[in-house]
Design a protein around this motif. Structure first.
Motif, short mmCIF file in Angstrom:
data_model
loop_
_atom_site.label_atom_id
_atom_site.label_comp_id
_atom_site.label_asym_id
_atom_site.label_seq_id
_atom_site.Cartn_x
_atom_site.Cartn_y
_atom_site.Cartn_z
N ASP A 116 116.86 98.67 30.71
CA ASP A 116 116.65 97.43 31.30
C ASP A 116 115.91 97.57 32.55
O ASP A 116 115.77 96.58 33.36
CB ASP A 116 118.14 97.15 31.80
N LEU A 117 115.59 98.91 33.01
CA LEU A 117 114.80 99.27 34.10
C LEU A 117 113.25 98.91 33.75
O LEU A 117 112.67 98.87 34.86
CB LEU A 117 114.93 100.66 34.48
N ALA A 118 112.83 98.89 32.57
CA ALA A 118 111.47 98.88 32.20
C ALA A 118 110.81 97.67 32.92
O ALA A 118 111.45 96.55 32.89
CB ALA A 118 111.20 98.98 30.72
N TYR A 119 109.63 97.97 33.25
CA TYR A 119 108.99 96.73 34.08
C TYR A 119 108.65 95.52 33.31
O TYR A 119 108.88 94.64 33.56
CB TYR A 119 107.60 97.22 34.81
N ALA A 120 108.09 95.67 32.04
CA ALA A 120 107.62 94.65 31.42
C ALA A 120 107.75 94.82 29.76
O ALA A 120 107.57 95.93 29.42
CB ALA A 120 106.08 94.53 31.72
N ASP A 121 107.82 93.66 29.29
CA ASP A 121 107.63 93.52 27.65
C ASP A 121 106.72 94.54 27.03
O ASP A 121 106.88 94.97 26.43
CB ASP A 121 107.99 92.31 27.09
N ALA A 122 105.68 94.35 27.70
CA ALA A 122 104.20 94.95 27.24
C ALA A 122 104.29 96.53 27.30
O ALA A 122 103.77 97.47 26.61
CB ALA A 122 103.06 94.78 27.97
N PHE A 157 108.21 103.70 29.76
CA PHE A 157 108.09 103.94 31.44
C PHE A 157 106.80 104.39 31.62
O PHE A 157 106.66 105.06 32.72
CB PHE A 157 109.13 104.81 31.76
N GLY A 158 105.84 104.01 31.03
CA GLY A 158 104.41 104.46 31.13
C GLY A 158 103.91 105.66 31.12
O GLY A 158 102.88 106.21 31.25
N THR A 159 104.71 106.82 30.66
CA THR A 159 104.55 108.01 30.64
C THR A 159 105.51 108.94 29.64
O THR A 159 106.50 108.61 29.64
CB THR A 159 104.47 108.58 32.13
N GLY A 160 105.10 110.20 29.33
CA GLY A 160 106.27 110.98 28.55
C GLY A 160 106.02 112.22 29.61
O GLY A 160 107.18 112.93 29.35
N ARG A 162 112.28 103.38 17.83
CA ARG A 162 110.73 103.00 18.04
C ARG A 162 110.22 104.00 19.14
O ARG A 162 110.56 104.21 20.26
CB ARG A 162 110.77 101.66 18.73
N LEU A 163 109.16 104.59 18.61
CA LEU A 163 108.57 105.65 19.43
C LEU A 163 107.67 104.90 20.47
O LEU A 163 106.81 104.14 20.09
CB LEU A 163 107.81 106.51 18.93
N ILE A 196 107.71 98.04 27.16
CA ILE A 196 108.89 98.68 26.36
C ILE A 196 108.50 99.02 25.06
O ILE A 196 109.04 100.10 24.57
CB ILE A 196 109.89 97.44 26.34
N GLU A 197 107.58 98.46 24.51
CA GLU A 197 106.90 99.04 23.08
C GLU A 197 105.67 99.62 23.02
O GLU A 197 104.92 99.55 22.30
CB GLU A 197 107.12 98.03 22.03
N SER A 198 105.25 99.96 24.04
CA SER A 198 103.85 100.41 24.25
C SER A 198 103.65 101.61 23.64
O SER A 198 104.29 102.69 23.96
CB SER A 198 103.34 100.32 25.76
#
Length: 643
Positions: A258-264, A448-451, A443-444, A266-268
């Motif tokens: 729920d913290l993730a900034y955008a739908d793009a 959060f934009g990074t591993g 889903r991999l 969340i599954e990027s």
């Protein structure tokens, strides 16, 4: 006894009897369904960081300008987010508070970054001009006043919230398109026109927001948007008003997703925060000041796989996964539940297998919480949730003779309704690593934009001295899981160079045995090894990262003649605190290309070179050509030749 008195007497005892019955029923009911009281968590505030690292890179932050108790995310000065970028790509970074800058000798640094918080210090202007004139590279984030007048475009355009990233010079097209899918949560500075003689490297809504210009022997790079806010939003997520977090599902439980900034995001399948960071470091800064840093992975490997397991009250029976990992020479992290269902012998067996033991933070649910009961004679109608520190103390009691626990994960990847509160509690309890941020189950994705692990910040923009390890895959045994992990490892090997943190719970297989789940888990080790990834645990990666950040780098660049050839020479001295560290250097400096690197105290002198030639390896980091050079633990003195 008179009839009236007798009636009153009987009524009294009936009241006593029924009151006793009701009390007994009430006690029995609340003993079975106790009143639950939330834990009182001890919270630690964010910290002011001042690092006196031996490094070529200096980060300047003005802590005195930061707002106390800001009301909105947009009001926070996230200048310290620059440290995540610099430590990720360089390693050791010096940090100075603005009040100390007057006493600093800037000439010992090849790169100085003046963050938004400090970029309006007019008194520094002579010092900054002298630094650039003598060959230094200066990065200014949203400069103001005479600093802007001297180095950047006029800034007369309005400040506003932008819509889209429109141009990033030299960045791979697919990565640029991926970044264009999000609305950048930042603020940009417009100007009445471009800066004369400057090269535009990035635009947002067509407005130049990163541009560089050579002045004297040095360079000035202007960043006319709030880089710290954008990076923090991508990595740590954005809260709602009052720094609260809401469930996107509309239920009572808040999850880390729920913290993730955008739908793009969340599954990027693309680590967007790292794309931004590496563009800035290798696509912008490296063009004026060659970036020389420590590679983030052990033994020069292309990436890492951190395997984690949630014990889920299986107790000692959960050890079966660790035993199966031994043939792979793998290390993993087990997050153990509290109150402990594993015995001290079971925890000892995990440790003997090389397993890192972390703690699963049970924030309490009505059916399965960590509570301390209150009552008499075994009847406990009131139960108070155990705080994080109390749960850790309980685990320490069970594992008294084992290594201290440094890592934690929220049960079921839950989160608090307060954006920063869990980090404050983890810091107060002494944890150094968290692994609660997670992609959607099965889903991999880089939600959060990074591993790669990053340092979280407080609502005042200060540091929590720990690392967040985002989970890229919470396994559910789906048919696509293995293919997605194989694809991500391949991308990591050839381009992204990531830490892929995955979660496989031993209870998942025990509750609903699935051959697909088992194969996905087993094959993850084989695929990681084939793709040259370090298979490790949270603890091991944390230790390597801290050693890398605390190591030392100094480099000096010169133009010289060697065997009748004009060459560029980088003389690098490092102190590597961990075994398996590597140096990451440019493939090219200007028009010259990497030729060789040699080690030893007797370095290149005139036409003579020592014999200790290093074995180099060419790599690509998101399209940027780099070279890896192995280091020995301790002091290294290396000459790198470009011709």
């Amino acid at each position: 006894m008179p009839s009236g008195v007798k009636g009153n007497h009987d009524a009294f005892w009936r009241i006593v009897l029924w009151s006793t019955v009701l009390l007994g029923v009430g006690v029995a009911y609340f003993d079975a369904n106790p009143i639950l009281v939330d834990a009182e968590e001890e919270l630690a505030p964010g910290s002011v960081l001042a690092l006196d690292a031996v490094s070529d890179v200096l980060l300047i932050v003005d802590y005195g300008s930061m707002i106390s108790n800001p009301e909105r995310f947009e009001d926070v000065d996230f200048s310290l987010a620059w440290l995540n970028t610099l430590q990720q790509e360089v390693g050791p970074v010096a940090i100075a508070d603005a009040e100390k800058v007057a006493q600093l000798d800037l000439s010992v640094y090849r790169l100085v970054v003046v963050t938004r918080s400090a970029a309006s210090q007019d008194a520094w202007l002579p010092k900054l001009k002298g630094y650039v004139d003598r060959g230094g590279t200066l990065v200014l984030e949203m400069p103001q006043g005479s600093v802007r007048e001297s180095f950047s475009a006029d800034g007369l355009g309005e400040r506003r919230s932008p819509q889209q990233i429109t141009y990033m010079a030299g960045l791979l097209e697919d990565l640029q398109l991926a970044l264009q899918q999000i609305t950048p949560p930042t603020e940009i500075v417009g100007s009445s026109g471009p800066l004369d003689g400057a090269e535009t490297l990035m635009t947002i809504d067509g407005v130049p927001v990163i541009y560089r210009k050579q002045l004297g022997a040095g360079w000035v790079i202007s960043v006319d948007f709030d880089y710290g806010r954008l990076l923090t939003a991508l990595q740590q997520g954005i809260p709602h008003e009052g720094f609260r977090v809401r469930s996107v599902r509309g239920d009572d439980q808040v999850e880390s997703i729920d913290l993730a900034y955008a739908d793009a995001l969340i599954e990027s399948s693309v680590p967007l925060a790292d794309v931004l960071e590496r563009f800035l470091i290798y696509g912008v800064i490296d063009g004026s000041s060659p970036i020389i840093g420590f590679w983030p992975f052990f033994d020069g490997m292309d990436g890492a796989l951190v395997m984690t397991h949630d014990e889920r009250s299986m107790g000692d029976a959960s050890i079966w996964m660790a035993a199966h990992e031994k043939p792979f020479k793998a290390s993993s992290t087990y997050f153990v539940r509290v109150p402990a269902t594993m015995t001290e012998d079971g925890l000892g067996a995990l440790t003997n297998l090389g397993i890192d033991i972390g703690m699963e933070w049970n924030r309490g649910s009505e059916n399965d919480g960590a509570y301390e009961g209150f009552g008499l004679f075994g009847v406990e109608p009131v139960q108070r949730a155990m705080s994080l520190s109390e749960q850790l103390a309980g685990l320490d009691d069970t594992a008294a003779n084992l290594p201290s626990v440094i890592s934690v994960r929220h049960r079921d990847f839950l989160w608090s309704r307060q954006w920063e509160e869990p980090f404050a509690a983890m810091t107060a309890a002494g944890f150094r690593a968290d692994s609660s941020y997670a992609a959607p189950r099965g889903r991999l994705a880089y939600a959060f934009g990074t591993g790669l692990p990053f340092m979280p910040l407080s609502r005042e923009g200060l540091a929590f001295p720990m690392l967040e390890f985002p989970v890229s895959l919470v396994a559910d045994g789906s048919l696509t899981e293995r293919d997605e992990l194989s694809r991500a490892l391949s991308d990591s090997q050839v381009r992204d160079h990531q830490l892929l943190s995955v979660a496989f719970s031993p209870a998942e297989f025990a509750d609903a045995p699935s051959i697909q789940w088992y194969l996905n888990w087993r094959d993850s080790y084989r695929m990681a090894a084939e793709k040259n990834h370090w298979i490790t645990s949270v603890r091991n990666f944390y230790r390597f990262s801290r050693g890398r950040h605390n190591s030392e780098i100094r480099a000096n660049r010169s133009e010289t003649v060697l065997s009748g050839r004009s060459v560029t020479l980088l003389r690098v001295e490092t102190l590597a605190l961990e075994s398996g560290m590597s140096l990451c250097v440019p493939r090219r400096i200007g028009t010259r290309t990497f030729s060789e690197a040699r080690r030893g105290l007797q370095r290149v002198q005139g036409d003579k070179t020592p014999a200790d030639k290093l074995i180099s390896r060419d790599i690509m980091v998101m399209g940027y050509e780099r070279v890896l050079l192995p280091l020995t633990k301790g002091f290294n003195s290396i000459d790198i030749i470009f011709e």
